[in-house]
Design a protein around this motif. Sequence first.
Motif, PDB file in Angstrom:
ATOM      1  N   VAL A  38      28.908  45.559 -18.392  1.00 13.26           N
ATOM      2  CA  VAL A  38      28.329  44.268 -18.723  1.00 13.26           C
ATOM      3  C   VAL A  38      29.268  43.433 -19.042  1.00 13.26           C
ATOM      4  O   VAL A  38      29.363  42.261 -18.457  1.00 13.26           O
ATOM      5  CB  VAL A  38      27.234  44.491 -19.728  1.00 13.26           C
ATOM      6  CG1 VAL A  38      26.533  43.183 -19.893  1.00 13.26           C
ATOM      7  CG2 VAL A  38      25.978  45.383 -19.100  1.00 13.26           C
ATOM      8  N   ALA A  39      30.241  43.758 -19.940  1.00  4.43           N
ATOM      9  CA  ALA A  39      30.965  42.696 -20.605  1.00  4.43           C
ATOM     10  C   ALA A  39      32.217  42.219 -19.686  1.00  4.43           C
ATOM     11  O   ALA A  39      32.552  41.187 -19.676  1.00  4.43           O
ATOM     12  CB  ALA A  39      31.687  43.099 -21.912  1.00  4.43           C
ATOM     13  N   GLU A  40      32.890  43.149 -18.654  1.00  2.00           N
ATOM     14  CA  GLU A  40      33.943  43.053 -18.159  1.00  2.00           C
ATOM     15  C   GLU A  40      33.547  43.067 -16.853  1.00  2.00           C
ATOM     16  O   GLU A  40      34.717  42.783 -15.977  1.00  2.00           O
ATOM     17  CB  GLU A  40      35.050  44.244 -18.563  1.00  2.00           C
ATOM     18  CG  GLU A  40      35.339  43.987 -20.178  1.00  2.00           C
ATOM     19  CD  GLU A  40      36.837  44.298 -20.258  1.00  2.00           C
ATOM     20  OE1 GLU A  40      37.536  44.039 -19.588  1.00  2.00           O
ATOM     21  OE2 GLU A  40      37.024  45.027 -21.154  1.00  2.00           O
ATOM     22  N   GLY A  41      32.509  43.495 -16.176  1.00  2.43           N
ATOM     23  CA  GLY A  41      32.045  43.442 -14.741  1.00  2.43           C
ATOM     24  C   GLY A  41      32.483  42.058 -14.250  1.00  2.43           C
ATOM     25  O   GLY A  41      33.163  41.886 -12.883  1.00  2.43           O
ATOM     26  N   PRO A  42      31.985  40.872 -14.821  1.00  2.00           N
ATOM     27  CA  PRO A  42      32.429  39.656 -14.210  1.00  2.00           C
ATOM     28  C   PRO A  42      33.845  39.453 -13.996  1.00  2.00           C
ATOM     29  O   PRO A  42      34.040  38.838 -12.674  1.00  2.00           O
ATOM     30  CB  PRO A  42      31.724  38.687 -15.163  1.00  2.00           C
ATOM     31  CG  PRO A  42      30.682  39.411 -15.803  1.00  2.00           C
ATOM     32  CD  PRO A  42      31.249  40.763 -15.841  1.00  2.00           C
ATOM     33  N   ALA A  52      35.213  44.608  -8.685  1.00  2.00           N
ATOM     34  CA  ALA A  52      35.406  45.787  -8.125  1.00  2.00           C
ATOM     35  C   ALA A  52      34.823  47.065  -8.790  1.00  2.00           C
ATOM     36  O   ALA A  52      34.131  47.842  -8.243  1.00  2.00           O
ATOM     37  CB  ALA A  52      36.676  46.233  -7.793  1.00  2.00           C
ATOM     38  N   ILE A  53      34.948  47.062 -10.179  1.00  2.00           N
ATOM     39  CA  ILE A  53      34.096  48.065 -11.146  1.00  2.00           C
ATOM     40  C   ILE A  53      32.610  47.758 -11.012  1.00  2.00           C
ATOM     41  O   ILE A  53      31.959  48.691 -11.304  1.00  2.00           O
ATOM     42  CB  ILE A  53      34.907  48.261 -12.379  1.00  2.00           C
ATOM     43  CG1 ILE A  53      34.498  47.019 -13.225  1.00  2.00           C
ATOM     44  CG2 ILE A  53      36.199  48.677 -12.240  1.00  2.00           C
ATOM     45  CD1 ILE A  53      35.057  47.132 -14.533  1.00  2.00           C
ATOM     46  N   ALA A  54      32.230  46.519 -10.910  1.00  2.00           N
ATOM     47  CA  ALA A  54      30.822  46.385 -11.121  1.00  2.00           C
ATOM     48  C   ALA A  54      30.292  46.931  -9.779  1.00  2.00           C
ATOM     49  O   ALA A  54      29.435  47.270  -9.681  1.00  2.00           O
ATOM     50  CB  ALA A  54      30.644  44.757 -11.130  1.00  2.00           C
TER      51      ALA A  54
END
Length: 211
Positions: free
Chosen positions: A121-125, A129-131
């Motif tokens: 949630v914190a770093e997906g934006p 690719a990981i999101a």
Amino acid sequence: MPQAALPGAPASSRAERAAERRAAIVAAALDEFIARGFTATRLDDVAKRAGVAKGTIYLHFKDKETLFEELVRTAIIPVVDRMTTPPPIGGSVREALEAFAKTFLREVVATRRADIIRLIVAEGPRFPAIADFYYREVISRGLAAMRGLIEIGIARGEIRLGELKNFPQIVVAPAIVAIVWKSLFERHAPLDANEMLRVHLDLIFGARSKP
């Protein structure tokens, strides 16, 4: 004529040691990702924590992103598979969702798996690719299974609002709220996640009649 075996440990022993190193790398990666976040985590630190050379990581994983993907595969996906099984013959959809909620609270919210979700949630934006990977491997599968349960509930008359099948996110929303709340606001207002999920199911199915 078969070739003579090469000297050294049997292939089974080598495979076991390789599997143990791989598991140690994934466990160390979990610690590093949770402590530092995806951006700041370095493979050097993962290797140090795992007790292996950095080059050993590259024998198993192409880069930090594929290491994170393996962490999701081993820690999250098996739980999703257990939570999204269809209701047993004769069982109600509400009972299946209650089982889902109990499993989620026990195996996700109350464990370090919740930290993985918070990290996405914190770093997906910043790391789409990981999101995208998490959506493909976890979210889409979970939503498809949830939509199937909702459709069964509608067909049986357990769920009156037919439009709910278009928004399975509504059904799982309290689970995500529980993760976010417990990480940010639990010290201010402790949340009884079990009771919240019960009330949520009452809103969907109607309150259970008291004995």
